[in-house]
Design a protein around this motif. Structure first.
Motif, PDB file in Angstrom:
ATOM      1  N   VAL A  38      47.801  -9.965  77.373  1.00 39.87           N
ATOM      2  CA  VAL A  38      47.177  -8.973  78.260  1.00 39.87           C
ATOM      3  C   VAL A  38      47.645  -9.088  79.705  1.00 39.87           C
ATOM      4  N   SER A  39      48.214 -10.209  80.077  1.00 40.29           N
ATOM      5  CA  SER A  39      48.634 -10.393  81.470  1.00 40.29           C
ATOM      6  C   SER A  39      49.588  -9.300  81.954  1.00 40.29           C
ATOM      7  N   PRO A  40      50.658  -8.957  81.193  1.00 42.12           N
ATOM      8  CA  PRO A  40      51.539  -7.878  81.667  1.00 42.12           C
ATOM      9  C   PRO A  40      50.875  -6.512  81.673  1.00 42.12           C
ATOM     10  N   ILE A  41      49.917  -6.292  80.779  1.00 45.11           N
ATOM     11  CA  ILE A  41      49.192  -5.021  80.768  1.00 45.11           C
ATOM     12  C   ILE A  41      48.392  -4.877  82.056  1.00 45.11           C
ATOM     13  N   ILE A  42      47.728  -5.930  82.439  1.00 43.23           N
ATOM     14  CA  ILE A  42      46.936  -5.912  83.668  1.00 43.23           C
ATOM     15  C   ILE A  42      47.814  -5.614  84.876  1.00 43.23           C
ATOM     16  N   GLU A  43      48.938  -6.284  84.955  1.00 45.11           N
ATOM     17  CA  GLU A  43      49.844  -6.089  86.079  1.00 45.11           C
ATOM     18  C   GLU A  43      50.391  -4.663  86.114  1.00 45.11           C
ATOM     19  N   ASP A  44      50.676  -4.109  84.931  1.00 45.92           N
ATOM     20  CA  ASP A  44      51.197  -2.742  84.849  1.00 45.92           C
ATOM     21  C   ASP A  44      50.169  -1.733  85.351  1.00 45.92           C
ATOM     22  N   VAL A  45      48.917  -1.918  84.951  1.00 48.28           N
ATOM     23  CA  VAL A  45      47.859  -1.017  85.418  1.00 48.28           C
ATOM     24  C   VAL A  45      47.650  -1.176  86.922  1.00 48.28           C
ATOM     25  N   ARG A  46      47.722  -2.391  87.406  1.00 53.77           N
ATOM     26  CA  ARG A  46      47.579  -2.605  88.851  1.00 53.77           C
ATOM     27  C   ARG A  46      48.638  -1.848  89.630  1.00 53.77           C
ATOM     28  N   ARG A  47      49.881  -1.838  89.102  1.00 55.90           N
ATOM     29  CA  ARG A  47      50.994  -1.206  89.828  1.00 55.90           C
ATOM     30  C   ARG A  47      51.029   0.304  89.637  1.00 55.90           C
ATOM     31  N   ARG A  48      50.813   0.766  88.391  1.00 59.23           N
ATOM     32  CA  ARG A  48      51.075   2.186  88.104  1.00 59.23           C
ATOM     33  C   ARG A  48      49.819   3.006  87.846  1.00 59.23           C
ATOM     34  N   GLY A  49      48.664   2.363  87.751  1.00 61.31           N
ATOM     35  CA  GLY A  49      47.416   3.096  87.653  1.00 61.31           C
ATOM     36  C   GLY A  49      47.317   4.048  86.473  1.00 61.31           C
ATOM     37  N   ASP A  50      47.025   5.323  86.775  1.00 60.12           N
ATOM     38  CA  ASP A  50      46.786   6.325  85.730  1.00 60.12           C
ATOM     39  C   ASP A  50      47.974   6.482  84.778  1.00 60.12           C
ATOM     40  N   ALA A  51      49.174   6.400  85.318  1.00 58.97           N
ATOM     41  CA  ALA A  51      50.360   6.552  84.465  1.00 58.97           C
ATOM     42  C   ALA A  51      50.393   5.473  83.392  1.00 58.97           C
ATOM     43  N   ALA A  52      50.036   4.258  83.748  1.00 56.78           N
ATOM     44  CA  ALA A  52      49.980   3.178  82.766  1.00 56.78           C
ATOM     45  C   ALA A  52      48.876   3.426  81.744  1.00 56.78           C
ATOM     46  N   LEU A  53      47.740   3.934  82.193  1.00 57.57           N
ATOM     47  CA  LEU A  53      46.626   4.191  81.275  1.00 57.57           C
ATOM     48  C   LEU A  53      46.999   5.219  80.212  1.00 57.57           C
ATOM     49  N   THR A  54      47.692   6.280  80.604  1.00 60.77           N
ATOM     50  CA  THR A  54      48.080   7.294  79.616  1.00 60.77           C
ATOM     51  C   THR A  54      49.110   6.739  78.629  1.00 60.77           C
ATOM     52  N   GLU A  55      49.988   5.881  79.105  1.00 65.55           N
ATOM     53  CA  GLU A  55      50.974   5.286  78.197  1.00 65.55           C
ATOM     54  C   GLU A  55      50.310   4.350  77.189  1.00 65.55           C
ATOM     55  N   TYR A  56      49.335   3.562  77.647  1.00 60.39           N
ATOM     56  CA  TYR A  56      48.649   2.655  76.729  1.00 60.39           C
ATOM     57  C   TYR A  56      47.737   3.417  75.774  1.00 60.39           C
ATOM     58  N   ALA A  57      47.208   4.563  76.209  1.00 55.06           N
ATOM     59  CA  ALA A  57      46.426   5.399  75.303  1.00 55.06           C
ATOM     60  C   ALA A  57      47.288   5.878  74.143  1.00 55.06           C
ATOM     61  N   LYS A  58      48.536   6.197  74.444  1.00 58.32           N
ATOM     62  CA  LYS A  58      49.469   6.612  73.396  1.00 58.32           C
ATOM     63  C   LYS A  58      49.839   5.435  72.503  1.00 58.32           C
ATOM     64  N   ARG A  59      50.147   4.287  73.114  1.00 62.54           N
ATOM     65  CA  ARG A  59      50.614   3.137  72.341  1.00 62.54           C
ATOM     66  C   ARG A  59      49.519   2.537  71.471  1.00 62.54           C
TER      67      ARG A  59
END
Length: 447
Positions: A38-59
Motif C-alpha cells: 500500500v505504500s506506493p498507492i498512498i504516495e500516488d494518491v498524495r501526488r496525483r489526487g483524483d486522477a490516482a483515485l479514478t485509476e485505482y477504481a478501474k484497477r
C-alpha cells in the motif's frame, strides 16, 4: 470428503504452546506484506489526487469513473431510493432508530465540574472533533448497516463534517441501500453527508491528504481489508486511524446445555464474511462439538455457494473451527487470550459466564441474542476492535467522535493551600519558574 468432516477441531489439552499461540493469530498478525503493497498507492494518491483515485477504481473495482464522478450526485441518491424495496427500507429505519437511541444515551453533557478542595474546581468540557471519514466496505457485499454504525454516532456527537468513503461497483454506482441509509440519517438528524466513490488504501490516503474532490479529514473510522488497515497504520501521523477494525472474527462459547446444531448455526455468522475472517466454537462438551459437526452440512445446504466457500475456508482451516476445552476455566482462558471482536455465549444460563469474560469487543448473552442482531438492529455499535485489541480498546462510540479539554478554576480562598503544596513539589523537582509562580513573589501582582 464432506465439509463437515473437514471442520478443524482443536483440543486445548493436546496443543503445544506454539500451536495454541498459532490459533490466536489473525490475518493482520503480520502486516509487513500489506504495508509494502500500500505504500506506493498512498504516495500516488498524495501526488496525483483524483486522477490516482479514478485509476485505482478501474484497477481494483473495475469501474470506469471520471474525476467528476467521484462524488455521489443528488441524482444518484434519487435513483437509489427507487431501487430499494419497502421491506429493506423499513429494516433500515428500524435499525437506525435503535442505533440513534443507543448513541444518544452515550453522549456526555457539555461540561462536568467538581470541587476537589474547597475553592478549587476541575472538570472537562466536551467538544466534537472537526471532521471524520466513515469507511463502508464493498468488496464482499453491501453494508448499509456498517454505514449506520459509523455515521450515526459521529452525527450524534456533533461532528460538523461527516463524509462517507466506499468502493464503487463495477458499474460505477454505490450500493443503493447504503445511499438510502445515508439520506435517512441526514434527514432525521438534520445534517449533510457527502459520499465519495473510493475504497481500500487509496480511500484512506485521499482523506488523509485531501484531493480536489475528497476533503481531508481529521479521522477515519470503519472496518476494512488488511490493505485498508495497513494504510491506516502508515498514515497514522496524518489522520487518526480510530479503533483497529479489520476482517470479522468471533468466538461462540457453548456449554452442554444447548444443542450443538445451534452453536454451528451461529458459528457461521461471522465466518461467512470472507476467507480472511476468524471464527471458533469453544465448548466444554464433546457432545456439543459432535452435534455441531453433524449439523453443519444442513446449514451449508441452505446457503449460497459464495458464503459456503467463505465460511468453510475459515472453519476448515487454521483460522477457525471447534476448540474443545477441558473445563470452564480453560475455555475462558483461551477466550480472554483471543480477545474476540464478537463473543456469543450460548447457555440456558448465559449470565453466569459474564464474569469470566475480560476481553471481548461485545458479549451477546443467550440463545436469543445471536450476533446477527448486534450486527444489524440491536443498536449497540458493531464496529469493534479486532486482532486481539479488545484487550485494551473499546467498541466505536460517540466518544470516538468527541474530545474533552480539562477545565480548572481556583478561587481566592482555595489558592493558598494549592500554591503551598505545588511550590513544594516544584522545588523538589528543580523547576524554579514553576515554584516562583506560586511563591510569595506572586502576591505583589495579585493585589
Amino acid at each position: 470428503m464432506s465439509k463437515s468432516q473437514a471442520i478443524s477441531v482443536w483440543k486445548l489439552n493436546e496443543l503445544s504452546q506454539p500451536a495454541r499461540d498459532k490459533l490466536l493469530e489473525r490475518t493482520e498478525s503480520d502486516m509487513s506484506e500489506y504495508l509494502l503493497q500500500v505504500s506506493p498507492i498512498i504516495e500516488d494518491v498524495r501526488r496525483r489526487g483524483d486522477a490516482a483515485l479514478t485509476e485505482y477504481a478501474k484497477r481494483f473495482d473495475g469501474a470506469n469513473l471520471r474525476e467528476a464522478d467521484l462524488k455521489v450526485s443528488s441524482e444518484e441518491f434519487v435513483a437509489a431510493a427507487e431501487k430499494v424495496d419497502a421491506d429493506t427500507r423499513e429494516a433500515i429505519e428500524y435499525a437506525a432508530d435503535n442505533i440513534c437511541r443507543y448513541h444518544e444515551a452515550q453522549k456526555p453533557g457539555e461540561m462536568t465540574m467538581q470541587e476537589v478542595r474547597r475553592g478549587s474546581f476541575v472538570g472537562e468540557r466536551f467538544l466534537p472533533i472537526p471532521s471524520v471519514a466513515c469507511y463502508v466496505p464493498r468488496g464482499k457485499g453491501s453494508f448499509p448497516s456498517v454505514l449506520m454504525m459509523n455515521v450515526i454516532p459521529a452525527v450524534v456527537a456533533g461532528v460538523k463534517q461527516v463524509i462517507v468513503i466506499t468502493p464503487p461497483g463495477a458499474d460505477g454506482s454505490v450500493d443503493a441501500a447504503t445511499l438510502v441509509a445515508t439520506q435517512l440519517i441526514a434527514d432525521r438528524l438534520n445534517c449533510r453527508i457527502d459520499v465519495f466513490k473510493c475504497g481500500g488504501a487509496q480511500a484512506v490516503a485521499a482523506v488523509a491528504y485531501g484531493t480536489a474532490t475528497v476533503p481531508r479529514c481529521s479521522k477515519v473510522v470503519g472496518p476494512g481489508s488488511p490493505w485498508m488497515v495497513a494504510a491506516k497504520q502508515l498514515l497514522s501521523s496524518r489522520i487518526d486511524p480510530s479503533i483497529p477494525a479489520g476482517p470479522s472474527e468471533s468466538i461462540v462459547f457453548a456449554d452442554g446445555s444447548v444443542d450443538g446444531g445451534l452453536a454451528a448455526l451461529d458459528l457461521l455468522i461471522e465466518a461467512e464474511h470472507g476467507p480472511d475472517s476468524s471464527a471458533f466454537l469453544v465448548t466444554t462438551s464433546q457432545q456439543v462439538a459432535d452435534e455441531a459437526i453433524a449439523a453443519m452440512p444442513a446449514h451449508w445446504a441452505a446457503m449460497s455457494d459464495l458464503r459456503v466457500d467463505y465460511s468453510s475456508t475459515v472453519i476448515c482451516g487454521s483460522m477457525g473451527g471447534i476448540v474443545v476445552a477441558e473445563d470452564r476455566g480453560q475455555a475462558f482462558e483461551f477466550i480472554n487470550d483471543y480477545a474476540p471482536e464478537h463473543l456469543q455465549i450460548l447457555s440456558t444460563d448465559a449470565w453466569q459466564y459474564l464474569g469470566d469474560v475480560e476481553n471481548a469487543g461485545e458479549v451477546l448473552l443467550g440463545k436469543h441474542s445471536p450476533s446477527t442482531l448486534g450486527n444489524f438492529v440491536l443498536g449497540c455499535n458493531a464496529v469493534l476492535p479486532t486482532s486481539g485489541k479488545a484487550a485494551t480498546v473499546s467498541p466505536l462510540s460517540v466518544m470516538d467522535f468527541m474530545k474533552f479539554m480539562s477545565v480548572a478554576y481556583v478561587t481566592e480562598s482555595g489558592y493558598p493551600e494549592m500554591a503551598k503544596q505545588a511550590e513544594r513539589l516544584a522545588t523538589y523537582e528543580g523547576f524554579d519558574g514553576h515554584a516562583r509562580a506560586v511563591s510569595s513573589a506572586r502576591n505583589r501582582y495579585m493585589r
